[in-house]
Write a protein that holds these residues in place. Structure first.
Motif, PDB file in Angstrom:
ATOM      1  N   VAL A 117      29.801  10.768 -85.948  1.00 35.49           N
ATOM      2  CA  VAL A 117      30.851  10.858 -84.923  1.00 35.49           C
ATOM      3  C   VAL A 117      30.283  10.250 -83.629  1.00 35.49           C
ATOM      4  O   VAL A 117      29.178  10.629 -83.211  1.00 35.49           O
ATOM      5  N   VAL A 121      36.125  16.072 -77.314  1.00 33.68           N
ATOM      6  CA  VAL A 121      35.430  17.355 -77.436  1.00 33.68           C
ATOM      7  C   VAL A 121      34.232  17.314 -76.485  1.00 33.68           C
ATOM      8  O   VAL A 121      33.507  16.322 -76.438  1.00 33.68           O
ATOM      9  N   LYS A 172      30.933  19.716 -75.781  1.00 36.56           N
ATOM     10  CA  LYS A 172      30.234  20.886 -76.328  1.00 36.56           C
ATOM     11  C   LYS A 172      28.764  20.804 -75.944  1.00 36.56           C
ATOM     12  O   LYS A 172      28.271  19.749 -75.561  1.00 36.56           O
ATOM     13  N   GLY A 199      23.898  24.367 -79.667  1.00 34.12           N
ATOM     14  CA  GLY A 199      24.950  25.374 -79.809  1.00 34.12           C
ATOM     15  C   GLY A 199      25.218  25.621 -81.268  1.00 34.12           C
ATOM     16  O   GLY A 199      24.803  24.842 -82.120  1.00 34.12           O
ATOM     17  N   ASN A 200      25.896  26.714 -81.567  1.00 33.20           N
ATOM     18  CA  ASN A 200      26.359  26.933 -82.936  1.00 33.20           C
ATOM     19  C   ASN A 200      27.599  27.816 -82.876  1.00 33.20           C
ATOM     20  O   ASN A 200      27.995  28.286 -81.800  1.00 33.20           O
ATOM     21  N   GLY A 201      28.232  27.964 -84.027  1.00 32.27           N
ATOM     22  CA  GLY A 201      29.407  28.822 -84.092  1.00 32.27           C
ATOM     23  C   GLY A 201      30.511  28.435 -83.122  1.00 32.27           C
ATOM     24  O   GLY A 201      31.316  29.274 -82.724  1.00 32.27           O
ATOM     25  N   SER A 202      30.555  27.161 -82.740  1.00 32.70           N
ATOM     26  CA  SER A 202      31.578  26.634 -81.816  1.00 32.70           C
ATOM     27  C   SER A 202      31.468  27.200 -80.407  1.00 32.70           C
ATOM     28  O   SER A 202      32.319  26.922 -79.563  1.00 32.70           O
ATOM     29  N   ASN A 203      30.424  27.956 -80.117  1.00 34.20           N
ATOM     30  CA  ASN A 203      30.279  28.511 -78.771  1.00 34.20           C
ATOM     31  C   ASN A 203      30.138  27.383 -77.752  1.00 34.20           C
ATOM     32  O   ASN A 203      29.323  26.477 -77.921  1.00 34.20           O
ATOM     33  N   GLN A 233      32.379  13.782 -77.503  1.00 34.11           N
ATOM     34  CA  GLN A 233      32.806  13.027 -78.689  1.00 34.11           C
ATOM     35  C   GLN A 233      34.317  12.828 -78.658  1.00 34.11           C
ATOM     36  O   GLN A 233      35.037  13.672 -78.101  1.00 34.11           O
ATOM     37  N   VAL A 283      40.810  16.055 -88.726  1.00 28.92           N
ATOM     38  CA  VAL A 283      40.361  17.422 -88.999  1.00 28.92           C
ATOM     39  C   VAL A 283      41.559  18.375 -89.033  1.00 28.92           C
ATOM     40  O   VAL A 283      41.551  19.381 -89.747  1.00 28.92           O
ATOM     41  N   GLY A 289      38.702  24.786 -91.915  1.00 29.70           N
ATOM     42  CA  GLY A 289      39.869  24.370 -91.147  1.00 29.70           C
ATOM     43  C   GLY A 289      39.481  23.983 -89.728  1.00 29.70           C
ATOM     44  O   GLY A 289      38.418  24.360 -89.229  1.00 29.70           O
ATOM     45  N   ALA A 290      40.367  23.213 -89.071  1.00 29.85           N
ATOM     46  CA  ALA A 290      40.118  22.822 -87.678  1.00 29.85           C
ATOM     47  C   ALA A 290      39.966  24.075 -86.828  1.00 29.85           C
ATOM     48  O   ALA A 290      40.624  25.088 -87.071  1.00 29.85           O
ATOM     49  N   LEU A 319      39.048  23.798 -83.020  1.00 28.65           N
ATOM     50  CA  LEU A 319      39.302  23.646 -81.583  1.00 28.65           C
ATOM     51  C   LEU A 319      40.778  23.493 -81.255  1.00 28.65           C
ATOM     52  O   LEU A 319      41.192  23.786 -80.137  1.00 28.65           O
ATOM     53  N   LEU A 350      29.407  15.061 -88.661  1.00 25.10           N
ATOM     54  CA  LEU A 350      29.649  15.870 -87.465  1.00 25.10           C
ATOM     55  C   LEU A 350      28.396  16.652 -87.105  1.00 25.10           C
ATOM     56  O   LEU A 350      28.000  16.731 -85.952  1.00 25.10           O
ATOM     57  N   GLU A 406      23.177  20.801 -90.680  1.00 21.62           N
ATOM     58  CA  GLU A 406      22.765  22.192 -90.463  1.00 21.62           C
ATOM     59  C   GLU A 406      21.549  22.502 -91.328  1.00 21.62           C
ATOM     60  O   GLU A 406      21.676  22.734 -92.525  1.00 21.62           O
TER      61      GLU A 406
HETATM   62  N1  LIG Z   1      34.471  15.417 -82.514  1.00 21.32           N
HETATM   63  C1  LIG Z   1      35.178  16.400 -83.067  1.00 21.32           C
HETATM   64  N2  LIG Z   1      36.398  16.172 -83.607  1.00 21.32           N
HETATM   65  C2  LIG Z   1      37.107  17.183 -84.158  1.00 21.32           C
HETATM   66  N3  LIG Z   1      36.709  18.468 -84.195  1.00 21.32           N
HETATM   67  C3  LIG Z   1      35.505  18.756 -83.674  1.00 21.32           C
HETATM   68  C4  LIG Z   1      34.673  17.746 -83.090  1.00 21.32           C
HETATM   69  N4  LIG Z   1      33.553  18.338 -82.651  1.00 21.32           N
HETATM   70  C5  LIG Z   1      33.656  19.640 -82.937  1.00 21.32           C
HETATM   71  N5  LIG Z   1      34.828  19.903 -83.557  1.00 21.32           N
HETATM   72  C6  LIG Z   1      35.295  21.221 -84.015  1.00 21.32           C
HETATM   73  O1  LIG Z   1      34.479  22.204 -83.388  1.00 21.32           O
HETATM   74  C7  LIG Z   1      33.728  22.935 -84.355  1.00 21.32           C
HETATM   75  C8  LIG Z   1      32.305  23.181 -83.825  1.00 21.32           C
HETATM   76  O2  LIG Z   1      31.648  21.950 -83.559  1.00 21.32           O
HETATM   77  P1  LIG Z   1      30.261  21.577 -84.238  1.00 21.32           P
HETATM   78  O3  LIG Z   1      29.907  20.199 -83.806  1.00 21.32           O
HETATM   79  O4  LIG Z   1      30.332  21.831 -85.691  1.00 21.32           O
HETATM   80  O5  LIG Z   1      29.254  22.568 -83.520  1.00 21.32           O
HETATM   81  P2  LIG Z   1      28.665  23.999 -83.932  1.00 21.32           P
HETATM   82  O6  LIG Z   1      29.166  24.346 -85.309  1.00 21.32           O
HETATM   83  O7  LIG Z   1      27.195  23.772 -83.932  1.00 21.32           O
HETATM   84  O8  LIG Z   1      29.115  24.924 -82.853  1.00 21.32           O
HETATM   85  C9  LIG Z   1      33.779  22.095 -85.619  1.00 21.32           C
HETATM   86  O9  LIG Z   1      33.700  22.918 -86.755  1.00 21.32           O
HETATM   87  C10 LIG Z   1      35.123  21.374 -85.505  1.00 21.32           C
HETATM   88  O10 LIG Z   1      36.212  22.200 -85.960  1.00 21.32           O
END
Ligand SMILES: Nc1ncnc2c1ncn2[C@@H]1O[C@H](COP(=O)(O)OP(=O)(O)O)[C@@H](O)[C@H]1O
Ligand SMILES: [Mg+2]
Length: 285
Positions: free
Chosen positions: A101, A122, A124, A128-132, A161, A167, A189-190, A192, A255, A258
């Motif tokens: 990505v 996005v 972020k 980070g993890n768990g979408s935090n 990104q 997604v 599933g999506a 964000l 993306l 892990e």
């Molecule tokens: N560039 C992106 N496009 C679409 N969805 C994204 C993108 N980056 C993150 N997401 C969404 O956010 C979630 C968390 O982002 P991710 O990069 O997996 O970080 P982490 O899991 O380490 O927190 C993903 O599972 C996805 O649903």
């Protein structure tokens, strides 16, 4: 019989579903919270599993991992988790020719170019993890800049990104590898574009379902793991690895890789927990 610890966190209210499945398949293992004083040397092997609360205490966590690795075997190995806990590895993998990505990293003190904040993006944290700390910004450069500033104020590097729209319809594909080989896949599933909930306090609720991986997905995941093993000799044939891919018109792209403490979705595929147990036992041969 060998003693094996599955490292978790005391912050979890319930036993993680993967940990429960793995304990059933690997009765010689027991749970141990990473942040609780423990005689780690008493274990023949410590497997990082559900230690998800370390993100705000990364230095402490990595120091703990070093101290465990000094007295027993820890997987995945410390050099691998040190590298993998910072998403700047995405830039290295992209340079190695893997489809990734598009990712722009903005460290504290740096300013993102204006055009990087426009559009559906996005923002972020690089660690980070768990979408935090992840946010979807839709044509709102002011809000995007504010989110970058918020991460910078917390001392964190921001990762920007494009939001990969597919997604929303196809989800994210997680390809789980055990003992170096592809084991099974799951769709996530999506997150964000949906209302997020952190009901457990540690990670966003996720919709996971069993899935098959296409040949293209399996090939990209293989390329990711092979490129990683070239960058990091310790990363060859890892006990566990999860490659998270997003769909695009040009095929799957990475993306996230892990290698630290991924959910392995062991209850989503027949035999997965047994394969995980076998991969862990193989380490003790
Ligand atoms: N560039 C992106 N496009 C679409 N969805 C994204 C993108 N980056 C993150 N997401 C969404 O956010 C979630 C968390 O982002 P991710 O990069 O997996 O970080 P982490 O899991 O380490 O927190 C993903 O599972 C996805 O649903
Ligand atoms: Mg993720």
């Amino acid at each position: 019989m060998a003693r094996i610890a599955l490292a978790t966190t005391a912050a979890l209210i319930d036993v993680d579903v993967d940990d429960a499945a793995l304990l059933a398949a690997l009765p010689e293992a027991e749970l141990a919270a990473w942040e609780t004083p423990t005689d780690w040397a008493a274990y023949d092997l410590v497997v990082l599993r559900s230690t998800w609360n370390y993100i705000d205490r990364l230095d402490e966590f990595l120091g703990w991992a070093e101290s465990v690795a000094a007295v027993t075997r820890l997987v995945n190995p410390v050099p691998v988790i040190r590298w993998n806990t910072d998403k700047r590895y995405l830039a290295q993998l992209e340079a190695a020719g893997v489809p990734v990505v598009p990712s722009l990293f903005v460290a504290p003190g740096e300013q993102p170019p204006d055009d990087a904040l426009a559009g559906r993006i996005v923002v972020k944290p690089a660690v980070g993890n768990g979408s935090n700390g992840a946010a979807l910004l839709d044509g709102d450069p002011t809000a995007a800049a504010a989110h970058v500033a918020m991460l910078h104020a917390a001392g964190r590097t921001a990762l920007i990104q494009p939001y990969l729209e597919q997604v929303d319809t196809l989800g994210e594909k997680a390809l789980v590898h055990l003992g170096g080989s592809f084991s099974h896949a799951a769709t996530k599933g999506a997150i964000l574009s949906k209302e997020m909930s952190f009901s457990t306090g540690v990670y966003a609720d996720e919709e996971i379902s069993p899935a098959t991986a296409s040949d293209a997905e399996i090939a990209v995941a293989r390329a990711v793991l092979d490129a990683t093993a070239v960058l990091l000799p310790d990363a060859a044939d890892l006990a566990y690895a999860r490659v998270d891919l997003l769909p695009t018109d040009d095929g799957p792209v990475l993306l996230e890789l892990e290698l630290t403490e991924p959910s392995l979705f062991l209850t989503q595929a027949d035999g997965a927990a047994d394969r995980a147990a076998a991969a862990i036992r193989d380490l003790l041969r």
